[in-house]
Structure formats: structure tokens, C-alpha cells
Design a protein around this motif. Structure first.
Motif, PDB file in Angstrom:
ATOM      1  N   VAL A   1     -51.358   3.916  40.627  1.00 25.12           N
ATOM      2  CA  VAL A   1     -51.592   2.682  41.401  1.00 25.12           C
ATOM      3  C   VAL A   1     -51.381   2.950  42.905  1.00 25.12           C
ATOM      4  N   GLN A   2     -50.532   3.923  43.203  1.00 21.23           N
ATOM      5  CA  GLN A   2     -50.285   4.243  44.618  1.00 21.23           C
ATOM      6  C   GLN A   2     -51.310   5.239  45.148  1.00 21.23           C
ATOM      7  N   SER A   3     -51.614   6.240  44.353  1.00 25.48           N
ATOM      8  CA  SER A   3     -52.578   7.253  44.767  1.00 25.48           C
ATOM      9  C   SER A   3     -53.239   7.855  43.523  1.00 25.48           C
ATOM     10  N   PRO A   4     -54.527   7.749  43.399  1.00 32.49           N
ATOM     11  CA  PRO A   4     -55.527   7.300  44.379  1.00 32.49           C
ATOM     12  C   PRO A   4     -55.723   5.793  44.462  1.00 32.49           C
ATOM     13  N   GLY A   5     -54.882   4.991  43.814  1.00 29.91           N
ATOM     14  CA  GLY A   5     -54.989   3.545  43.966  1.00 29.91           C
ATOM     15  C   GLY A   5     -55.851   2.879  42.910  1.00 29.91           C
ATOM     16  N   VAL A   6     -55.528   3.111  41.635  1.00 28.29           N
ATOM     17  CA  VAL A   6     -56.187   2.410  40.529  1.00 28.29           C
ATOM     18  C   VAL A   6     -55.080   1.906  39.600  1.00 28.29           C
ATOM     19  N   ALA A   7     -55.122   0.617  39.302  1.00 21.72           N
ATOM     20  CA  ALA A   7     -54.096   0.057  38.411  1.00 21.72           C
ATOM     21  C   ALA A   7     -54.611   0.067  36.969  1.00 21.72           C
ATOM     22  N   VAL A   8     -53.793   0.601  36.073  1.00 18.36           N
ATOM     23  CA  VAL A   8     -54.076   0.583  34.632  1.00 18.36           C
ATOM     24  C   VAL A   8     -52.815   0.061  33.939  1.00 18.36           C
ATOM     25  N   VAL A   9     -52.902  -0.167  32.641  1.00 17.63           N
ATOM     26  CA  VAL A   9     -51.704  -0.622  31.919  1.00 17.63           C
ATOM     27  C   VAL A   9     -51.120   0.555  31.141  1.00 17.63           C
ATOM     28  N   PRO A  10     -49.830   0.834  31.312  1.00 17.71           N
ATOM     29  CA  PRO A  10     -49.206   1.915  30.541  1.00 17.71           C
ATOM     30  C   PRO A  10     -49.284   1.617  29.042  1.00 17.71           C
ATOM     31  N   GLY A  11     -49.598   2.647  28.264  1.00 22.42           N
ATOM     32  CA  GLY A  11     -49.775   2.478  26.824  1.00 22.42           C
ATOM     33  C   GLY A  11     -48.547   1.932  26.119  1.00 22.42           C
ATOM     34  N   SER A  12     -47.358   2.225  26.643  1.00 26.34           N
ATOM     35  CA  SER A  12     -46.130   1.810  25.948  1.00 26.34           C
ATOM     36  C   SER A  12     -46.041   0.302  25.765  1.00 26.34           C
ATOM     37  N   SER A  13     -46.743  -0.465  26.624  1.00 21.42           N
ATOM     38  CA  SER A  13     -46.599  -1.919  26.502  1.00 21.42           C
ATOM     39  C   SER A  13     -47.322  -2.464  25.274  1.00 21.42           C
ATOM     40  N   PHE A  14     -48.041  -1.609  24.552  1.00 22.57           N
ATOM     41  CA  PHE A  14     -48.746  -2.061  23.354  1.00 22.57           C
ATOM     42  C   PHE A  14     -48.063  -1.607  22.069  1.00 22.57           C
ATOM     43  N   PHE A  15     -46.861  -1.032  22.190  1.00 22.47           N
ATOM     44  CA  PHE A  15     -46.163  -0.489  21.024  1.00 22.47           C
ATOM     45  C   PHE A  15     -44.746  -1.052  20.948  1.00 22.47           C
ATOM     46  N   ALA A  16     -44.253  -1.187  19.720  1.00 22.39           N
ATOM     47  CA  ALA A  16     -42.875  -1.644  19.541  1.00 22.39           C
ATOM     48  C   ALA A  16     -41.905  -0.583  20.056  1.00 22.39           C
ATOM     49  N   GLN A  17     -42.210   0.677  19.759  1.00 23.55           N
ATOM     50  CA  GLN A  17     -41.405   1.785  20.297  1.00 23.55           C
ATOM     51  C   GLN A  17     -42.153   2.327  21.498  1.00 23.55           C
ATOM     52  N   PRO A  18     -41.681   2.075  22.714  1.00 23.16           N
ATOM     53  CA  PRO A  18     -42.442   2.462  23.900  1.00 23.16           C
ATOM     54  C   PRO A  18     -42.890   3.923  23.879  1.00 23.16           C
TER      55      PRO A  18
ATOM     56  N   ASP B   1     -44.215  10.402  31.508  1.00 22.96           N
ATOM     57  CA  ASP B   1     -44.530   9.307  30.580  1.00 22.96           C
ATOM     58  C   ASP B   1     -45.594   8.410  31.204  1.00 22.96           C
ATOM     59  N   ASP B   2     -46.060   7.460  30.394  1.00 22.26           N
ATOM     60  CA  ASP B   2     -47.167   6.595  30.808  1.00 22.26           C
ATOM     61  C   ASP B   2     -46.808   5.681  31.978  1.00 22.26           C
ATOM     62  N   VAL B   3     -45.546   5.210  32.028  1.00 22.76           N
ATOM     63  CA  VAL B   3     -45.168   4.266  33.078  1.00 22.76           C
ATOM     64  C   VAL B   3     -45.139   4.985  34.428  1.00 22.76           C
ATOM     65  N   SER B   4     -44.523   6.173  34.466  1.00 27.06           N
ATOM     66  CA  SER B   4     -44.504   6.873  35.755  1.00 27.06           C
ATOM     67  C   SER B   4     -45.912   7.311  36.146  1.00 27.06           C
ATOM     68  N   PHE B   5     -46.740   7.659  35.139  1.00 27.89           N
ATOM     69  CA  PHE B   5     -48.132   8.016  35.444  1.00 27.89           C
ATOM     70  C   PHE B   5     -48.856   6.816  36.072  1.00 27.89           C
ATOM     71  N   ALA B   6     -48.709   5.631  35.447  1.00 25.93           N
ATOM     72  CA  ALA B   6     -49.402   4.436  35.955  1.00 25.93           C
ATOM     73  C   ALA B   6     -48.884   4.061  37.341  1.00 25.93           C
ATOM     74  N   MET B   7     -47.592   4.214  37.567  1.00 30.18           N
ATOM     75  CA  MET B   7     -47.020   3.877  38.881  1.00 30.18           C
ATOM     76  C   MET B   7     -47.529   4.838  39.958  1.00 30.18           C
ATOM     77  N   GLN B   8     -47.738   6.093  39.554  1.00 30.35           N
ATOM     78  CA  GLN B   8     -48.292   7.071  40.497  1.00 30.35           C
ATOM     79  C   GLN B   8     -49.766   6.730  40.784  1.00 30.35           C
TER      80      GLN B   8
END
Ligand code: PLP
Length: 387
Positions: free
Chosen positions: A339-356, A330-337
Motif C-alpha cells: 500500500v505504501q510502495s508501489p501504492g496498491v491496496a489489497v486485503v491480506p489473506g489472513s482476514s478470511f481465515f479463522a487461524q490467521p 506474512d500477508d499483513v506486512s506484505f499488504a502494508m508494504q
């Protein structure tokens, strides 16, 4: 033990966007998550702030905004937005559009009434609605152009609808609403006797000749629109917390009361500096858009060589990317991965939807960054491979 927290506060979580900035700091990642520039605010504006502090502008400003700033907003909104307004009765200065949207909901919407929100949406609108006791109804913006289905929008209006939130240019999609789309929104607002709350914070950040149209300028809309904007994005000063709202005198009197008891007022010396900034000449605004177009083009070019599939934004400073090629759970685990490697922070798409789950194949990149920041992000993203 008694439950000390409210049912309202239980209904939303902390901001995912702001949390991604904390994660970026924690892992030393390049922060393309939260929407703030990493370059300086205009010199003349900073100087004006220092001068105001040195002149001892340290006490509460007029609750609805320093006169100098309201006058400057009135001139700018007449010239750029084509919204003529009386600074004495129609403008309220707030602590950013963040406060303005909350004030609009609290000042105009009663518990149980409905507010229509285009989805994906800027994450604050949900909690704003909850705080006002409103029930949100979502209308989907669909890629690749993030159009909405006119029939779906029409069906979202009910007897209980009080307002629609329109954010153009749009965060997170980069969509700029067209005149035809705004005309339909206006027609439905009038037909159902509803308000429009417009978040126009990215109004000057437009690409490829896109035009910003303020909904309040459409026939019949001036008296039913609360138009919001602010200093954060156009003047690269998200931390100054200066925004404003323009509405009819009747609506403004309610907005001013709510604003007064929420925050009393926005920072007084920074309001004086904002008044100076709003009077910058046309070259400032042209250069702002030109600079952002170059940053957008750089990011888009970088992402083209990666497995991300990105929609090219027409405005604002975000790009939404499809991550399905990575086959992440999912988007959250992708974003968490990421941010750690290769080290770029993005926002997971689920935070823009009522149904994550609706955002699980999306992430948002923010490109309001210096070239060197974007190039470092590019270097890191080039290390990514699809499985
Ligand atoms: C659509 C939108 N509205 C409002 C804000 C916040 O505005 P302000 O800093 O004026 O509170 C943001 C910030 O990212 C935004 O993207």
C-alpha cells in the motif's frame, strides 16, 4: 475499574477490509482492497431516489420493507432465482446483506448451537456468529478450484449444527458453487434438520457461462433456507444500504422481529429507487456481467506478468493471489508494504481465515473498478519484482 466492554466485542477485531481502505487513503494508493465500485450507480436509479426525496418519502418505511420494493423483489426472485415468494409474508428488507446475515443468526440460532462456514470466508460471518452466541465450524475450500472435501463437510455436521452459510458466487475466492455441491449441502441440511443462510449478493456477476443456482430451489430446501441479496453489488450502490432476505413465513416472522428492533428499517427513499432498479430489463444484467468479465480479464492479464499466482474467478469481483514468490514474512506486512510502495491496496489473506496463519501466503484483489483505476494499479504492480 470495571470492564466496560463485552466479552463478545472482545472476540473480534475491526474489519481489516475496511481498514485497508483507510490505509489506501492515507498513502494515496490505488484501492483494490474493499469491495465497492469506483464508477457511478445507474442514472435511472439515482433519478428515482431524487424523485422519492422530492416527493417527501422521508419517514420510516414499513418495517419489513416498502411494498413497492417487496413486490419488485418477489417478481425478480421468481424470474431469476426461481424462488416464488409472497411479498407480504416472506420478504424482509434490511440495511444490506450485512444486517440480513446478522438478523438470520440472531433470529434463528441459539447460543451454543453451531454454524458451518466455508473457509476462506467473508469476514463478517465470524462476528455475526459471535454476536448470536453461535460456535462456528469451518470447512475448507481448497485451491485451485476452491472445492470442498465432501467427507469434511459431512463431518462438520453435528447434533448441535443449526445452520450452514453458503456464499455463492463467493467472496473472496470467486468460486461459484455447482449444482452437485449444492445438492450435497441440501442433502446434509435435510438429514440434520438444519437451515441454510445463503449470501447471494454477487448472483449476477458470473463469468464464462457460470450458472447461479439458489440453494432454496433444491427439493426440500425452500422451507429451511434464508436467501439473501441486495442492491450493493448488482446496482453499484454499496453506500445505500439496501438488502433483503427471503424465507418461509414462519422463519420470516422471527427475522422481522429482530430486524425491527435492530434498525426499524432501511432508508425509505432509497427503497423506492431500489424498486425501480429491480425492474431494469435483461440488458442491464447482461451488461453488468460483461463489464465485470472485461475487468476480470484485465486484472488477470496484469497479474500474469507479476510474481503473484492468481486463481481465475468464476464469479463475484475478487481474485485471490498466492504471494509466496515474494518471500514476505506474512500477508499483513506484505499488504502494508504494497500500500505504501508501489501504492496498491489489497486485503491480506489472513482476514478470511479463522487461524490467521492459514492466509499468510494470500492476498485478495478487488476489480470492481474503472479501467483507468485498474490500469494505474497495473502500472504500479509492474514495478514489483520477486526477490
Ligand atoms: C459476500 C458478501 N456479503 C455481503 C456483503 C455486504 O453486503 P451489503 O453491502 O449488502 O451489506 C459483501 C460486501 O463486500 C460481501 O462480499
Amino acid at each position: 475499574m470495571r470492564k466496560f466492554t463485552s466479552a463478545k466485542a472482545d472476540r473480534f477485531t475491526e474489519s481489516v477490509i475496511r481498514d485497508m481502505t483507510r490505509q489506501a487513503n492515507r498513502y494515496g494508493a490505488v484501492n483494490l482492497a474493499q469491495g465497492f465500485p469506483d464508477f457511478p450507480a445507474p442514472e435511472a436509479m439515482k433519478r428515482a431516489a431524487c424523485e422519492a426525496i422530492n416527493r417527501d418519502v422521508n419517514q420510516y418505511a414499513v418495517t419489513w420493507g416498502a411494498k413497492s420494493l417487496r413486490d419488485a423483489i418477489a417478481v425478480r426472485s421468481a424470474a431469476y432465482n426461481r424462488i416464488p415468494c409472497d411479498p407480504e409474508t416472506m420478504i424482509t428488507v434490511t440495511c444490506g446483506v450485512t444486517e440480513a446475515m446478522c438478523v438470520a443468526m440472531l433470529g434463528c440460532v441459539d447460543p451454543g448451537e453451531e454454524v458451518i462456514i466455508f473457509e476462506p470466508f467473508y469476514e463478517n460471518y465470524g462476528p455475526d456468529g459471535i454476536l448470536a452466541g453461535a460456535n462456528p465450524r469451518f470447512v475448507r475450500l481448497r485451491p485451485p478450484h476452491f472445492d470442498f472435501d465432501p467427507a469434511e463437510l459431512r463431518a462438520a455436521f453435528t447434533k448441535r449444527t443449526k445452520a450452514i452459510v453458503v456464499n455463492t458466487p463467493n467472496n473472496p475466492t470467486g468460486k461459484v458453487f455447482t449444482r452437485k455441491e449444492l445438492e450435497l449441502i441440501a442433502q446434509l441440511c435435510i438429514e440434520h434438520d438444519c437451515l441454510a443462510f445463503t449470501d447471494e449478493i454477487y448472483e449476477y456477476i458470473l463469468y464464462d457461462g457460470a450458472e447461479h443456482i439458489s440453494l432454496a430451489t433444491l427439493p426440500g430446501m425452500a422451507e429451511r433456507t434464508v436467501t439473501m441479496s441486495g442492491l450493493s453489488k448488482t446496482w453499484s450502490a454499496t453506500g445505500w444500504r439496501i438488502g433483503w432476505m427471503i424465507a418461509s413465513p414462519q422463519i420470516t416472522s422471527a427475522l422481522r422481529k429482530v430486524h425491527d428492533f435492530l434498525t426499524v428499517g432501511a432508508p425509505a427513499p432509497l427503497q423506492e429507487a431500489a424498486a425501480v432498479a429491480l425492474q431494469f430489463g435483461p440488458e442491464y444484467f447482461r451488461e453488468l456481467a460483461r463489464g465485470y468479465q472485461a475487468r476480470r480479464d484485465l486484472l488477470i492479464e496484469v497479474l500474469r506478468d507479476t510474481p503473484f499466482r492468481t486463481v481465475v474467478p468464476a464469479g463475484a469481483y475478487y481474485a485471490m493471489s498466492d504471494i509466496s514468490a515474494f518471500r514476505a514474512s506474512d500477508d499483513v506486512s506484505f499488504a502494508m508494504q504494497l500500500v505504501q510502495s508501489p501504492g496498491v491496496a489489497v486485503v491480506p489473506g489472513s482476514s478470511f481465515f479463522a487461524q490467521p496463519s492459514d492466509g499468510r501466503e494470500l492476498v485478495r484483489f478487488c476489480f470492481s473498478k474503472r479501467d483507468e483505476t485498474l490500469r494505474e494499479a497495473a502500472r504500479r504492480l509492474s514495478l514489483l519484482r520477486a526477490p
